[in-house]
Design a protein around this motif. Structure first.
Motif, PDB file in Angstrom:
ATOM      1  N   ARG A 146       0.846  -1.177   0.000  1.00  0.00           N
ATOM      2  CA  ARG A 146       0.000   0.000   0.000  1.00  0.00           C
ATOM      3  C   ARG A 146       0.894   1.244   0.000  1.00  0.00           C
ATOM      4  N   PHE A 147       0.289   2.402  -0.182  1.00  0.00           N
ATOM      5  CA  PHE A 147       1.081   3.613  -0.339  1.00  0.00           C
ATOM      6  C   PHE A 147       1.963   3.916   0.867  1.00  0.00           C
ATOM      7  N   ASP A 148       1.531   3.485   2.061  1.00  0.00           N
ATOM      8  CA  ASP A 148       2.341   3.742   3.261  1.00  0.00           C
ATOM      9  C   ASP A 148       3.396   2.676   3.493  1.00  0.00           C
ATOM     10  N   GLY A 160      -4.633   2.742  -1.029  1.00  0.00           N
ATOM     11  CA  GLY A 160      -3.937   2.633  -2.302  1.00  0.00           C
ATOM     12  C   GLY A 160      -3.104   1.371  -2.424  1.00  0.00           C
ATOM     13  N   LEU A 161      -2.708   1.047  -3.647  1.00  0.00           N
ATOM     14  CA  LEU A 161      -1.898  -0.143  -3.912  1.00  0.00           C
ATOM     15  C   LEU A 161      -0.952   0.160  -5.064  1.00  0.00           C
ATOM     16  N   GLU A 195      13.152  -1.486  -5.377  1.00  0.00           N
ATOM     17  CA  GLU A 195      13.783  -0.245  -5.800  1.00  0.00           C
ATOM     18  C   GLU A 195      12.863   0.536  -6.739  1.00  0.00           C
ATOM     19  N   SER A 196      12.242  -0.158  -7.693  1.00  0.00           N
ATOM     20  CA  SER A 196      11.309   0.493  -8.611  1.00  0.00           C
ATOM     21  C   SER A 196      10.090   1.015  -7.862  1.00  0.00           C
ATOM     22  N   TRP A 197       9.611   0.235  -6.884  1.00  0.00           N
ATOM     23  CA  TRP A 197       8.453   0.653  -6.089  1.00  0.00           C
ATOM     24  C   TRP A 197       8.753   1.964  -5.360  1.00  0.00           C
ATOM     25  N   GLU A 198       9.898   2.028  -4.715  1.00  0.00           N
ATOM     26  CA  GLU A 198      10.256   3.234  -3.962  1.00  0.00           C
ATOM     27  C   GLU A 198      10.463   4.431  -4.885  1.00  0.00           C
ATOM     28  N   ARG A 240       8.052   7.752  -4.727  1.00  0.00           N
ATOM     29  CA  ARG A 240       8.662   9.052  -4.438  1.00  0.00           C
ATOM     30  C   ARG A 240       8.456  10.056  -5.572  1.00  0.00           C
ATOM     31  N   GLU A 241       8.633   9.603  -6.813  1.00  0.00           N
ATOM     32  CA  GLU A 241       8.671  10.528  -7.928  1.00  0.00           C
ATOM     33  C   GLU A 241       7.318  10.716  -8.630  1.00  0.00           C
ATOM     34  N   VAL A 242       6.442   9.743  -8.520  1.00  0.00           N
ATOM     35  CA  VAL A 242       5.203   9.793  -9.298  1.00  0.00           C
ATOM     36  C   VAL A 242       3.957   9.786  -8.413  1.00  0.00           C
ATOM     37  N   PHE A 243       3.833   8.774  -7.575  1.00  0.00           N
ATOM     38  CA  PHE A 243       2.590   8.602  -6.847  1.00  0.00           C
ATOM     39  C   PHE A 243       2.680   9.158  -5.441  1.00  0.00           C
ATOM     40  N   THR A 244       2.973  10.434  -5.388  1.00  0.00           N
ATOM     41  CA  THR A 244       3.030  11.142  -4.114  1.00  0.00           C
ATOM     42  C   THR A 244       2.247  12.432  -4.262  1.00  0.00           C
TER      43      THR A 244
END
Length: 274
Positions: free
Chosen positions: A240-242, A254-255, A262-265, A269-273
């Motif tokens: 989830r987002f957290d 969210g999911l 690494e891709s998830w983080e 950080r860069e897109v889904f924030t």
């Protein structure tokens, strides 16, 4: 002895429902066969309801103690959803995922089912009626494409790539307008971010290595339990987002799914924030 659900029987059942109730109605729906639920893009058809009735009746035959959680059953009785997290055994079904596409005559829809034991998703199936094949996973046994001829192919997610090369699907419709503008602006950082309006095919493509990420805001169990398990068994990093694990009891938060942590983080950080 705790009752279980035969995953092969369940897979064949989804195929039966598609053959009897879904495919005969495809591109043959009358004006009275399609109804709006919460809004114009949230539809239900006679095929959704007929397919769920068939699946529910068959599940009662081979797994009578299982709690049946279907999208249309919950629409009729919202309190039914409360039984999922506490059930010893539950079968969760989306009779047609991608109903908007189905009603529009577009061949991009699927039938999904998952098996939940004591709050843990232990099996998931996504059936494609048009291709007549299944993507299936049982916890700890990998994710597999099972073809109509009986052959099987093990699935694996794509390796990670740089941010600007990422291709994936993101469902932004449940954000408020300002947050949606922010997210959609951020998505310009990746190569392609799209939406099939059909989680079934988005999960199939991701688990098969054709996408690098998926993102969803709303978490109804029939939309995500099967696909999340299949993706995890194909090697994806999912949270989830957290950063917390996704479970059958989660309806929000969210999911985000990616090829690796690494891709998830990076995506978080860069897109889904916000």
């Amino acid at each position: 002895m705790t009752e279980t659900v035969d995953i092969a029987l369940l897979a064949n059942l989804l195929q039966e429902a598609a053959a009897k109730e879904i495919l005969p109605r495809f591109r043959n729906l009358g004006s009275d066969d399609v109804r709006m639920k919460s809004e114009a893009i949230d539809l239900v058809t006679e095929a959704d309801e007929a397919a769920e009735r068939l699946i529910k009746a068959r599940v009662a035959e081979f797994a009578p103690s299982a709690v049946f959680i279907g999208e249309e059953s919950v629409a009729a009785d919202p309190l039914l959803l409360d039984k999922l997290s506490g059930a010893d055994l539950a079968v969760v079904v989306d009779p047609i995922d991608g109903t908007f596409n189905y009603a529009a005559g577009m061949p991009l829809f699927g039938v999904m089912a998952s098996v939940v034991a004591k709050g843990e998703t232990v099996a998931g199936i996504i059936y494609d009626p048009m291709g007549n094949d299944w993507v299936i996973a049982e916890r700890g046994s990998g994710a597999w494409l099972c073809k109509a001829d009986g052959s099987q192919e093990r699935l694996a997610v794509s390796p990670g790539v740089p941010l600007e090369a990422l291709v994936g699907c993101a469902s932004t419709g449940f954000y408020d307008p300002q947050d949606r503008r922010t997210i959609m602006g951020n998505m310009a950082k990746v190569r392609i971010a799209t939406s099939y309006r059909c989680a079934a095919h988005e999960y199939r493509a991701f688990a098969g290595g054709h996408f690098h990420f998926l993102m969803y805001k709303k978490l109804m169990p029939w939309d995500h339990l099967a696909g999340a398990l299949i993706s995890a068994e194909a090697g994806a990093y999912i949270a989830r987002f957290d950063g917390s694990p996704y479970t059958a009891r989660d309806l929000d938060g969210g999911l985000l799914l990616a090829s690796d942590r690494e891709s998830w983080e990076l995506l978080r950080r860069e897109v889904f924030t916000i």
